[in-house]
Every structure is written in C-alpha cells, then in structure tokens.
Motif scaffolding. Structure first.
Motif, mmCIF file in Angstrom:
data_model
loop_
_atom_site.group_PDB
_atom_site.id
_atom_site.type_symbol
_atom_site.label_atom_id
_atom_site.label_comp_id
_atom_site.label_asym_id
_atom_site.label_seq_id
_atom_site.Cartn_x
_atom_site.Cartn_y
_atom_site.Cartn_z
ATOM 1 N N PRO A 366 0.820 -1.219 0.000
ATOM 2 C CA PRO A 366 0.000 0.000 0.000
ATOM 3 C C PRO A 366 0.853 1.268 0.000
ATOM 4 N N CYS A 367 0.235 2.363 -0.414
ATOM 5 C CA CYS A 367 0.908 3.670 -0.422
ATOM 6 C C CYS A 367 1.218 4.103 1.012
ATOM 7 N N ILE A 368 2.439 4.525 1.261
ATOM 8 C CA ILE A 368 2.808 5.013 2.600
ATOM 9 C C ILE A 368 2.853 6.534 2.640
ATOM 10 N N ARG A 369 2.380 7.154 1.582
ATOM 11 C CA ARG A 369 2.284 8.620 1.476
ATOM 12 C C ARG A 369 3.623 9.317 1.737
ATOM 13 N N CYS A 370 4.664 8.774 1.151
ATOM 14 C CA CYS A 370 5.995 9.371 1.326
ATOM 15 C C CYS A 370 6.173 10.620 0.463
ATOM 16 N N GLY A 371 5.390 10.725 -0.616
ATOM 17 C CA GLY A 371 5.460 11.905 -1.477
ATOM 18 C C GLY A 371 6.531 11.841 -2.558
ATOM 19 N N ASN A 372 7.293 10.771 -2.604
ATOM 20 C CA ASN A 372 8.355 10.675 -3.623
ATOM 21 C C ASN A 372 7.813 10.880 -5.035
ATOM 22 N N CYS A 373 6.650 10.293 -5.293
ATOM 23 C CA CYS A 373 6.125 10.315 -6.659
ATOM 24 C C CYS A 373 5.749 11.735 -7.088
ATOM 25 N N LEU A 374 5.319 12.552 -6.140
ATOM 26 C CA LEU A 374 4.970 13.937 -6.491
ATOM 27 C C LEU A 374 6.212 14.735 -6.883
ATOM 28 N N PRO A 383 0.494 11.331 -8.397
ATOM 29 C CA PRO A 383 0.339 9.911 -8.740
ATOM 30 C C PRO A 383 -0.211 9.082 -7.586
ATOM 31 N N SER A 384 0.132 9.456 -6.353
ATOM 32 C CA SER A 384 -0.355 8.713 -5.191
ATOM 33 C C SER A 384 -1.880 8.761 -5.144
ATOM 34 N N ALA A 385 -2.431 9.984 -5.203
ATOM 35 C CA ALA A 385 -3.895 10.126 -5.149
ATOM 36 C C ALA A 385 -4.544 9.420 -6.333
ATOM 37 N N VAL A 415 10.261 5.477 -8.356
ATOM 38 C CA VAL A 415 10.721 5.955 -7.035
ATOM 39 C C VAL A 415 9.848 5.465 -5.890
ATOM 40 N N CYS A 416 8.793 4.743 -6.205
ATOM 41 C CA CYS A 416 7.838 4.350 -5.158
ATOM 42 C C CYS A 416 8.418 3.227 -4.287
ATOM 43 N N PRO A 417 8.589 3.471 -2.970
ATOM 44 C CA PRO A 417 9.144 2.425 -2.110
ATOM 45 C C PRO A 417 8.193 1.239 -1.956
ATOM 46 N N SER A 418 6.916 1.463 -2.221
ATOM 47 C CA SER A 418 5.940 0.371 -2.115
ATOM 48 C C SER A 418 5.787 -0.387 -3.430
ATOM 49 N N LYS A 419 6.582 0.034 -4.434
ATOM 50 C CA LYS A 419 6.573 -0.646 -5.744
ATOM 51 C C LYS A 419 5.159 -0.773 -6.301
ATOM 52 N N ARG A 420 4.401 0.307 -6.206
ATOM 53 C CA ARG A 420 3.018 0.257 -6.683
ATOM 54 C C ARG A 420 2.971 0.278 -8.215
ATOM 55 N N PRO A 421 2.100 -0.530 -8.799
ATOM 56 C CA PRO A 421 2.041 -0.640 -10.278
ATOM 57 C C PRO A 421 1.279 0.529 -10.887
ATOM 58 N N MET A 422 1.863 1.708 -10.760
ATOM 59 C CA MET A 422 1.156 2.938 -11.130
ATOM 60 C C MET A 422 0.749 2.964 -12.606
ATOM 61 N N VAL A 423 1.709 2.698 -13.494
ATOM 62 C CA VAL A 423 1.416 2.852 -14.923
ATOM 63 C C VAL A 423 0.328 1.869 -15.357
HETATM 64 S S1 SF4 Z 1 5.865 7.072 -3.998
HETATM 65 FE FE1 SF4 Z 1 4.506 5.311 -3.656
HETATM 66 S S2 SF4 Z 1 4.308 5.159 -1.454
HETATM 67 FE FE2 SF4 Z 1 5.172 7.169 -1.876
HETATM 68 S S3 SF4 Z 1 3.370 8.544 -2.006
HETATM 69 FE FE3 SF4 Z 1 3.783 7.874 -4.078
HETATM 70 S S4 SF4 Z 1 2.487 6.056 -4.343
HETATM 71 FE FE4 SF4 Z 1 2.615 6.426 -2.137
#
Ligand code: SF4
Ligand code: SF4
Length: 441
Positions: A366-374, A383-385, A415-423
């Motif tokens: 799950p997203c940990i809301r680290c903000g890296n993707c922004l 991208p998180s939202a 850059v997502c530490p949770s390796k979320r399949p964003m694309v």
């Molecule tokens: S980089 Fe990944 S974990 Fe961090 S806010 Fe974005 S979606 Fe969430």
C-alpha cells in the motif's frame, strides 16, 4: 547547444552499454510472420487478404481504416497461412495475417524504385507517407501524415527530431543515428518542408557522444539544422518535456505540440519516411534492440515487422536459465509480455529480458504517502492520489485530478518504495474513461 531539463524526472540505471556498441545486424527471414492489422494509434487497418493468398513484399494487406490510420504491408513475399486473432504485444489478442515467406523476398511492382523529385508537393509527400504506413517509431505509433497536417491556424516554427532515447537499455535510435544519419536528415528536411519550418533541432542525450558528433558532422552544409545536447534525465525524450527543455514552451494541459508551434518526430520515423519518399519502400522493417541481463548476446537487429519475439530471442543466442521477464519496449514504459508468440510491430523499439533477481523487487504494497512520486512527476500530477482513486474505481475523481495528462513515463513507479504498479493502474483507468466517453457518444 546544450539543453537543460524540465520539472521532475528520475535517473534510472541506463544499462545501454550492453547493446550500444553493437552495429545493426539484419536478421534472416523467419519461418512465419505475425502481421497485425492494428499497427498505429487510431483506427486499425481493414484486412484485404485472406487465407491462401499469395503476397509480394510491400503489397498492401490492410487498408487504412480512416484518417487517423495507416495501411499495413506484407513484410516479404509468401503465402497468407491464415487471418485470425493472435497473441499481441499489447496483451489482448489482435487480428493478424500469418505470412509464410517463400524465401524469394520479391517486391510488389512499383515498390523499391527510385523516385524523381518532380511533382512532390506537400500534399503528395503527405500522401506518400500515409501510403507507406509511416508511424511514430519511438513507440507511440501515431500516424505521421496526421502529425504533418496541423490546422491552418496553427503556426509552426520548429521541428524537433527526437534522438533522446531516454528509456534505459534501448539503443535502436542511437544506432540509426550512427549508421544512417543522412537518411534521418533527409527525412527531417522533408518533414520541415511539409510544415514549412526553417528551424530543425536534432535532440540527443549527452550519454550518446558519438551520435552527437556524427550528427554534428552530418548537418554541416545543411541550413536550418542544429544539434541539441540534452541533459541525461528520464523522460527527456517525452514530447512535452523535450519541447520545454529545447524551446521553454509549455504544451497546455490536454494540448498538443502543435499548440506551441512545434512538431516532434523520432529519428527512425524520419529515416523511414525518407525511404518511402525516395525509394517507395513502405515501413516493413525496423531496428529493434534485444537486450538485458536475460539475453545471451544483446544486439540491435534489423527485423521484419511481424517477426515473433521467440525468433528474435533465438537470433540473439537465447535466454539465460533464470530469465524471468520479457518487456516489449524499455523497463520504464514498456509492457511485460506473457507470450513469446507475439510478433513485433512498427512500434517495437526493443525487447528487454531481465533475470529473476531484477524482477523480484517488483512486489507492491500500500501507499505510505511518502510523497516521492509527487517530486518526480514531470507532468506535476499527484500519482499517489490517482492510484488510490483508481484502486477504488473512482475514475471520475482520477479524471478530475488530470489523469489524462499522464504521459505514462513510469517515474512515479520507479521511485515508489511500495513498488506500486502505477502505470498499469493509469493505463487501465484511461481506457475505462475513454470507453465511457465513447458510449456517451
Ligand atoms: S511514492 Fe509510492 S508510497 Fe510514496 S506517495 Fe507515491 S504512491 Fe505512495
Ligand atoms: S503520474 Fe504519469 S506522468 Fe506522472 S510520473 Fe507517473 S507515469 Fe509519469
């Protein structure tokens, strides 16, 4: 001319040296070719051949399905074994002609003939580019004749020939610039003539110094051309980012490069257009990089459209025992493959094969809301939202958060530490939104 960057972006491991030093090598004809009738963004072509038909190299086998569409041609002479749905590189099965080569590789009458330059006005050139089935070969496969047809109220002043090739691993464009510079420039000159611009910029990332030198030498004596040495940052080769880095102009949300007076074409597309205009050779082959830690002998291969992935892999010596993933395209924007029986298309710039230890890292949390993707999104999206909306099937909210502006570059996933399949999420949601709009009429 050295050019900077845009907001966001990432610095992945490029791993280009596996293949960048490999000169392009032509692959012998395989036993069969899988030629899809959908080879461009837009309407697929309509099949005009059936089982048992004999075809010649360059013969039209699929006619354009509309203005935003291109014809499809037989990549060699032979017999149509069948016309049916086959596994494709985009996931779903697609209708294709399966062609068994006769080994003669015989052109259809009228193709592969040097053409004089008389009567080649703008409309004629655009028509020939359409007839040759020329599409964006950087992967987007947008029909080139459409890009060359801006409405009269769009004043164009700059043509960018995109040799950035920012995707990790891929080196096909790099080799085209090194080995076929004159065709790239001749094609670029044709494009510039059609849209009536005098400023032609060849954009190359600084990690390809030999290509920069080659193109600088090749433009000597040609007026209007410059070579822009681009900073190495992903996705430097994305159209909107490239335009901003070179001209300082921002393509508006939902807009197109023509809105800021710019046309962007890939280096391979320019060379393919030149081949069609000068020699009447339709787009039936291309350079594809077969590379990655999972392939035994990485190469840049000149292969016919429709060549099966299994044949490309075999031509490059086969895979290592622990090869676990095959990607059509680069690792940032490419699509993981589930079948080796799919055939390459006009948009296949590379196949990347990865070993087990490189694949294991892609398990999502799950997203940990680290903000890296922004911080890295070059389109300044959230991208998180977006990914959370999409997981909850809230596609309207995702659209309101400008999902349709996403260029699917994959920086957020990288850059997502949770390796979320964003694309993956974004592509799926965009398809849902487009389908909904289509149904609503
Ligand atoms: S980089 Fe990944 S974990 Fe961090 S806010 Fe974005 S979606 Fe969430
Ligand atoms: S949201 Fe889209 S444009 Fe932004 S980083 Fe992710 S994939 Fe790239």
């Amino acid at each position: 001319m050295s050019k900077g960057a845009f907001f966001g972006g990432v610095h992945p491991s490029y791993n280009k040296d596996m293949a960048s030093g490999q000169a392009v090598i032509e692959m012998p004809l395989p036993k069969e070719l899988i030629v899809y009738f959908s080879q461009n963004l837009g309407a697929p072509s309509n099949p005009v051949v059936k089982k048992g038909d004999e075809v010649k190299k360059g013969q039209v086998i699929g006619e354009s399905g509309g203005f935003v569409s291109t014809p499809v041609h037989a990549p060699t002479s032979g017999v149509v074994k069948t016309v049916e749905n086959r596994p494709s590189p985009v996931g779903a099965d697609m209708i294709a002609a399966v062609i068994v080569p006769d080994g003669l590789d015989e052109w259809v009458e009228g193709c592969n003939v040097e053409r004089g330059s008389t009567g080649l006005n703008r409309e004629k050139i655009k028509g020939l580019i359409h007839d040759g089935g020329i599409v964006g070969m950087g992967g987007a496969t947008f029909p080139t004749h459409v890009k060359l047809s801006p409405p009269p109220d769009k004043k164009m002043d700059t043509l960018i020939i995109n040799g950035a090739e920012c995707e990790p691993y891929l080196t096909a464009d790099h080799r085209v610039m090194l080995e076929d510079a004159e065709s790239v420039l001749d094609g670029a000159a044709l494009f510039a003539g059609v849209i009536d611009v005098k400023n032609i910029v060849i954009a190359i990332e600084k990690n390809k110094p030999d290509a920069i030198i080659t193109m600088q030498r090749a433009i000597a004596g040609r007026s209007g051309f410059t070579v822009a040495e681009m900073d190495v940052i992903y996705p430097q080769g994305a159209e909107k980012q490239l335009i901003y880095a070179i001209t300082g102009r921002k393509v508006p949300a939902g807009g197109l490069p023509m809105d800021v007076g710019v046309l962007v074409q890939n280096v391979g597309t320019a060379a393919a257009a030149y081949e069609m205009i000068r020699y009447n050779r339709p787009l039936i082959q291309r350079v594809v990089t077969v590379t990655g830690s999972g392939i035994k002998h990485p190469k840049n291969v000149l292969a016919r459209v429709g060549t099966k992935f299994s044949d490309l892999i075999e031509f490059c010596g086969g895979v290592h025992g622990d090869t676990a993933k095959l990607i059509n395209g680069g690792p940032m924007m490419g699509i993981a493959q589930h079948s080796l029986d799919a055939g390459m298309t006009k948009g296949t710039s590379g196949l990347v094969l990865l070993r087990e230890d490189e694949v294991g890292q892609f398990v999502s949390d799950p997203c940990i809301r680290c903000g890296n993707c922004l911080d890295v999104c070059p389109m300044t999206l959230n991208p998180s939202a977006l990914s959370i909306f999409i997981e909850r099937m809230r596609f309207d909210d995702a659209e309101e958060y400008n999902l349709m502006d996403c260029i699917e570059c994959g920086c957020c996933a990288y850059v997502c530490p949770s390796k979320r399949p964003m694309v993956h999420h974004f592509r799926r949601a965009k398809a849902e939104i487009r389908n909904k709009a289509k149904k609503a009429g």
